[in-house]
Design a protein around this motif. Structure first.
Motif, PDB file in Angstrom:
ATOM      1  N   VAL A  59       0.836  -1.201   0.000  1.00  0.00           N
ATOM      2  CA  VAL A  59       0.000   0.000   0.000  1.00  0.00           C
ATOM      3  C   VAL A  59       0.874   1.255   0.000  1.00  0.00           C
ATOM      4  O   VAL A  59       0.605   2.219  -0.712  1.00  0.00           O
ATOM      5  CB  VAL A  59      -0.962   0.005   1.218  1.00  0.00           C
ATOM      6  CG1 VAL A  59      -1.605   1.377   1.387  1.00  0.00           C
ATOM      7  CG2 VAL A  59      -2.033  -1.058   1.041  1.00  0.00           C
ATOM      8  N   GLU A  60       1.952   1.223   0.772  1.00  0.00           N
ATOM      9  CA  GLU A  60       2.822   2.398   0.795  1.00  0.00           C
ATOM     10  C   GLU A  60       3.446   2.629  -0.588  1.00  0.00           C
ATOM     11  O   GLU A  60       3.563   3.764  -1.047  1.00  0.00           O
ATOM     12  CB  GLU A  60       3.918   2.241   1.847  1.00  0.00           C
ATOM     13  CG  GLU A  60       4.686   3.535   2.015  1.00  0.00           C
ATOM     14  CD  GLU A  60       5.680   3.505   3.167  1.00  0.00           C
ATOM     15  OE1 GLU A  60       5.599   2.630   4.032  1.00  0.00           O
ATOM     16  OE2 GLU A  60       6.549   4.404   3.170  1.00  0.00           O
ATOM     17  N   ARG A  61       3.812   1.525  -1.255  1.00  0.00           N
ATOM     18  CA  ARG A  61       4.407   1.633  -2.583  1.00  0.00           C
ATOM     19  C   ARG A  61       3.392   2.227  -3.578  1.00  0.00           C
ATOM     20  O   ARG A  61       3.714   3.116  -4.363  1.00  0.00           O
ATOM     21  CB  ARG A  61       4.841   0.238  -3.056  1.00  0.00           C
ATOM     22  CG  ARG A  61       6.159   0.212  -3.810  1.00  0.00           C
ATOM     23  CD  ARG A  61       6.799  -1.166  -3.746  1.00  0.00           C
ATOM     24  NE  ARG A  61       5.964  -2.190  -4.376  1.00  0.00           N
ATOM     25  CZ  ARG A  61       6.024  -2.503  -5.671  1.00  0.00           C
ATOM     26  NH1 ARG A  61       6.872  -1.877  -6.473  1.00  0.00           N
ATOM     27  NH2 ARG A  61       5.268  -3.437  -6.194  1.00  0.00           N
ATOM     28  N   ILE A  62       2.166   1.710  -3.530  1.00  0.00           N
ATOM     29  CA  ILE A  62       1.123   2.217  -4.425  1.00  0.00           C
ATOM     30  C   ILE A  62       0.873   3.697  -4.156  1.00  0.00           C
ATOM     31  O   ILE A  62       0.797   4.517  -5.077  1.00  0.00           O
ATOM     32  CB  ILE A  62      -0.190   1.416  -4.238  1.00  0.00           C
ATOM     33  CG1 ILE A  62      -0.008  -0.004  -4.786  1.00  0.00           C
ATOM     34  CG2 ILE A  62      -1.353   2.109  -4.921  1.00  0.00           C
ATOM     35  CD1 ILE A  62      -1.192  -0.923  -4.507  1.00  0.00           C
ATOM     36  N   ALA A  63       0.769   4.057  -2.886  1.00  0.00           N
ATOM     37  CA  ALA A  63       0.486   5.449  -2.537  1.00  0.00           C
ATOM     38  C   ALA A  63       1.613   6.362  -3.017  1.00  0.00           C
ATOM     39  O   ALA A  63       1.364   7.420  -3.598  1.00  0.00           O
ATOM     40  CB  ALA A  63       0.299   5.589  -1.030  1.00  0.00           C
ATOM     41  N   ARG A  64       2.866   5.922  -2.794  1.00  0.00           N
ATOM     42  CA  ARG A  64       3.990   6.794  -3.137  1.00  0.00           C
ATOM     43  C   ARG A  64       4.219   6.881  -4.630  1.00  0.00           C
ATOM     44  O   ARG A  64       4.493   7.952  -5.170  1.00  0.00           O
ATOM     45  CB  ARG A  64       5.256   6.299  -2.428  1.00  0.00           C
ATOM     46  CG  ARG A  64       6.347   7.363  -2.386  1.00  0.00           C
ATOM     47  CD  ARG A  64       7.614   6.891  -1.709  1.00  0.00           C
ATOM     48  NE  ARG A  64       7.913   5.526  -2.104  1.00  0.00           N
ATOM     49  CZ  ARG A  64       8.021   4.492  -1.257  1.00  0.00           C
ATOM     50  NH1 ARG A  64       7.841   4.687   0.026  1.00  0.00           N
ATOM     51  NH2 ARG A  64       8.293   3.274  -1.695  1.00  0.00           N
TER      52      ARG A  64
ATOM     53  N   GLY B  18     -12.594   4.476  -9.602  1.00  0.00           N
ATOM     54  CA  GLY B  18     -11.868   3.484  -8.811  1.00  0.00           C
ATOM     55  C   GLY B  18     -11.509   2.262  -9.642  1.00  0.00           C
ATOM     56  O   GLY B  18     -10.400   1.735  -9.556  1.00  0.00           O
ATOM     57  N   LYS B  19     -12.449   1.806 -10.476  1.00  0.00           N
ATOM     58  CA  LYS B  19     -12.208   0.642 -11.338  1.00  0.00           C
ATOM     59  C   LYS B  19     -11.046   0.899 -12.279  1.00  0.00           C
ATOM     60  O   LYS B  19     -10.227   0.014 -12.551  1.00  0.00           O
ATOM     61  CB  LYS B  19     -13.469   0.331 -12.169  1.00  0.00           C
ATOM     62  CG  LYS B  19     -14.492  -0.503 -11.438  1.00  0.00           C
ATOM     63  CD  LYS B  19     -14.324  -1.993 -11.775  1.00  0.00           C
ATOM     64  CE  LYS B  19     -15.250  -2.890 -10.970  1.00  0.00           C
ATOM     65  NZ  LYS B  19     -14.625  -3.396  -9.733  1.00  0.00           N
ATOM     66  N   THR B  20     -10.978   2.116 -12.815  1.00  0.00           N
ATOM     67  CA  THR B  20      -9.895   2.472 -13.727  1.00  0.00           C
ATOM     68  C   THR B  20      -8.554   2.432 -13.005  1.00  0.00           C
ATOM     69  O   THR B  20      -7.562   1.900 -13.527  1.00  0.00           O
ATOM     70  CB  THR B  20     -10.129   3.884 -14.302  1.00  0.00           C
ATOM     71  OG1 THR B  20     -11.406   3.910 -14.923  1.00  0.00           O
ATOM     72  CG2 THR B  20      -9.064   4.242 -15.311  1.00  0.00           C
ATOM     73  N   ILE B  21      -8.520   2.989 -11.797  1.00  0.00           N
ATOM     74  CA  ILE B  21      -7.282   2.967 -11.011  1.00  0.00           C
ATOM     75  C   ILE B  21      -6.876   1.523 -10.725  1.00  0.00           C
ATOM     76  O   ILE B  21      -5.710   1.137 -10.859  1.00  0.00           O
ATOM     77  CB  ILE B  21      -7.473   3.744  -9.685  1.00  0.00           C
ATOM     78  CG1 ILE B  21      -7.774   5.205  -9.974  1.00  0.00           C
ATOM     79  CG2 ILE B  21      -6.242   3.610  -8.800  1.00  0.00           C
ATOM     80  CD1 ILE B  21      -8.219   6.001  -8.750  1.00  0.00           C
ATOM     81  N   GLN B  22      -7.857   0.702 -10.367  1.00  0.00           N
ATOM     82  CA  GLN B  22      -7.576  -0.697 -10.066  1.00  0.00           C
ATOM     83  C   GLN B  22      -6.982  -1.402 -11.292  1.00  0.00           C
ATOM     84  O   GLN B  22      -5.989  -2.123 -11.189  1.00  0.00           O
ATOM     85  CB  GLN B  22      -8.865  -1.386  -9.635  1.00  0.00           C
ATOM     86  CG  GLN B  22      -8.656  -2.823  -9.171  1.00  0.00           C
ATOM     87  CD  GLN B  22      -9.976  -3.542  -8.954  1.00  0.00           C
ATOM     88  OE1 GLN B  22     -11.032  -2.916  -9.024  1.00  0.00           O
ATOM     89  NE2 GLN B  22      -9.912  -4.824  -8.687  1.00  0.00           N
ATOM     90  N   GLY B  23      -7.600  -1.164 -12.463  1.00  0.00           N
ATOM     91  CA  GLY B  23      -7.088  -1.783 -13.693  1.00  0.00           C
ATOM     92  C   GLY B  23      -5.669  -1.337 -13.992  1.00  0.00           C
ATOM     93  O   GLY B  23      -4.808  -2.142 -14.362  1.00  0.00           O
ATOM     94  N   LEU B  25      -3.410  -0.208 -11.853  1.00  0.00           N
ATOM     95  CA  LEU B  25      -2.469  -0.766 -10.865  1.00  0.00           C
ATOM     96  C   LEU B  25      -2.167  -2.227 -11.193  1.00  0.00           C
ATOM     97  O   LEU B  25      -1.027  -2.680 -11.077  1.00  0.00           O
ATOM     98  CB  LEU B  25      -3.062  -0.651  -9.456  1.00  0.00           C
ATOM     99  CG  LEU B  25      -3.066   0.758  -8.855  1.00  0.00           C
ATOM    100  CD1 LEU B  25      -3.865   0.774  -7.570  1.00  0.00           C
ATOM    101  CD2 LEU B  25      -1.638   1.238  -8.590  1.00  0.00           C
ATOM    102  N   LYS B  26      -3.197  -2.977 -11.613  1.00  0.00           N
ATOM    103  CA  LYS B  26      -3.004  -4.390 -11.951  1.00  0.00           C
ATOM    104  C   LYS B  26      -2.035  -4.508 -13.128  1.00  0.00           C
ATOM    105  O   LYS B  26      -1.110  -5.319 -13.117  1.00  0.00           O
ATOM    106  CB  LYS B  26      -4.359  -5.011 -12.293  1.00  0.00           C
ATOM    107  CG  LYS B  26      -4.356  -6.527 -12.158  1.00  0.00           C
ATOM    108  CD  LYS B  26      -5.735  -7.105 -12.390  1.00  0.00           C
ATOM    109  CE  LYS B  26      -5.631  -8.617 -12.582  1.00  0.00           C
ATOM    110  NZ  LYS B  26      -6.933  -9.198 -12.967  1.00  0.00           N
ATOM    111  N   LYS B  27      -2.253  -3.688 -14.147  1.00  0.00           N
ATOM    112  CA  LYS B  27      -1.384  -3.713 -15.336  1.00  0.00           C
ATOM    113  C   LYS B  27       0.046  -3.352 -14.964  1.00  0.00           C
ATOM    114  O   LYS B  27       1.006  -3.811 -15.577  1.00  0.00           O
ATOM    115  CB  LYS B  27      -1.903  -2.718 -16.377  1.00  0.00           C
ATOM    116  CG  LYS B  27      -2.542  -3.395 -17.583  1.00  0.00           C
ATOM    117  CD  LYS B  27      -2.907  -2.366 -18.625  1.00  0.00           C
ATOM    118  CE  LYS B  27      -4.374  -2.507 -18.986  1.00  0.00           C
ATOM    119  NZ  LYS B  27      -4.973  -1.250 -19.405  1.00  0.00           N
ATOM    120  N   MET B  28       0.201  -2.476 -13.958  1.00  0.00           N
ATOM    121  CA  MET B  28       1.549  -2.057 -13.551  1.00  0.00           C
ATOM    122  C   MET B  28       2.225  -3.089 -12.652  1.00  0.00           C
ATOM    123  O   MET B  28       3.363  -2.895 -12.227  1.00  0.00           O
ATOM    124  CB  MET B  28       1.457  -0.708 -12.814  1.00  0.00           C
ATOM    125  CG  MET B  28       1.054   0.440 -13.724  1.00  0.00           C
ATOM    126  SD  MET B  28       0.585   1.895 -12.775  1.00  0.00           S
ATOM    127  CE  MET B  28       2.193   2.583 -12.399  1.00  0.00           C
TER     128      MET B  28
END
Lengths: 83, 83
Positions: A59-64, B18-23, B25-28
């Motif tokens: 979570v810290e990594r995502i936030a930063r 939120g769904k877009t952010i989730q997608g 983050l998953k891709k990253m």
């Protein structure tokens, strides 16, 4: 497990959106407000596969790295263990 | 005294942002995320003229009447007494 990430503008950065809200509230008659600042708020639901430490690091990594623009913003986060 | 107001979409309301952010983050390559929801966050600084009870009532009124759209959003708030 749910993580809450709060992203706000650094104290040294002007917040025109907050100022506008403050002005509007004052005009509407609400009292006692010295300043208003607006930020963003994210609720991340994590699956059960991560330990508390892993979750905290992730979570810290995502936030930063993603949710915060380090030039003008800062973040803090907390966990809710309920579930 | 500082009040923190958190406004988020009701659980029953879809959150495409939120769904877009989730997608993304998953891709990253970030792991362990089940869902992401985004909300707003306000920091209200109150002047010293209000008692704790008055401040609580005023902040709740501001949050309910101005900061939140009651059709799709809900709010919670907390206080920090440090100053």
């Amino acid at each position: 497990m749910t993580a809450y990430v709060y992203v706000s503008l650094k104290k040294s950065v002007l917040d025109p959106q907050g100022k506008t809200i403050q002005g509007a509230l004052k005009k509407m008659g609400y009292k006692g407000l010295e300043s208003v600042r607006q930020g963003k708020y994210f609720e991340l639901t994590l699956d059960g596969g991560l330990s508390r430490e892993e979750a905290q690091a992730e979570v810290e990594r995502i936030a930063r790295e993603v949710l915060t623009n380090p030039v003008i913003e800062e973040f803090r986060f907390s966990f809710s263990l309920a579930e």
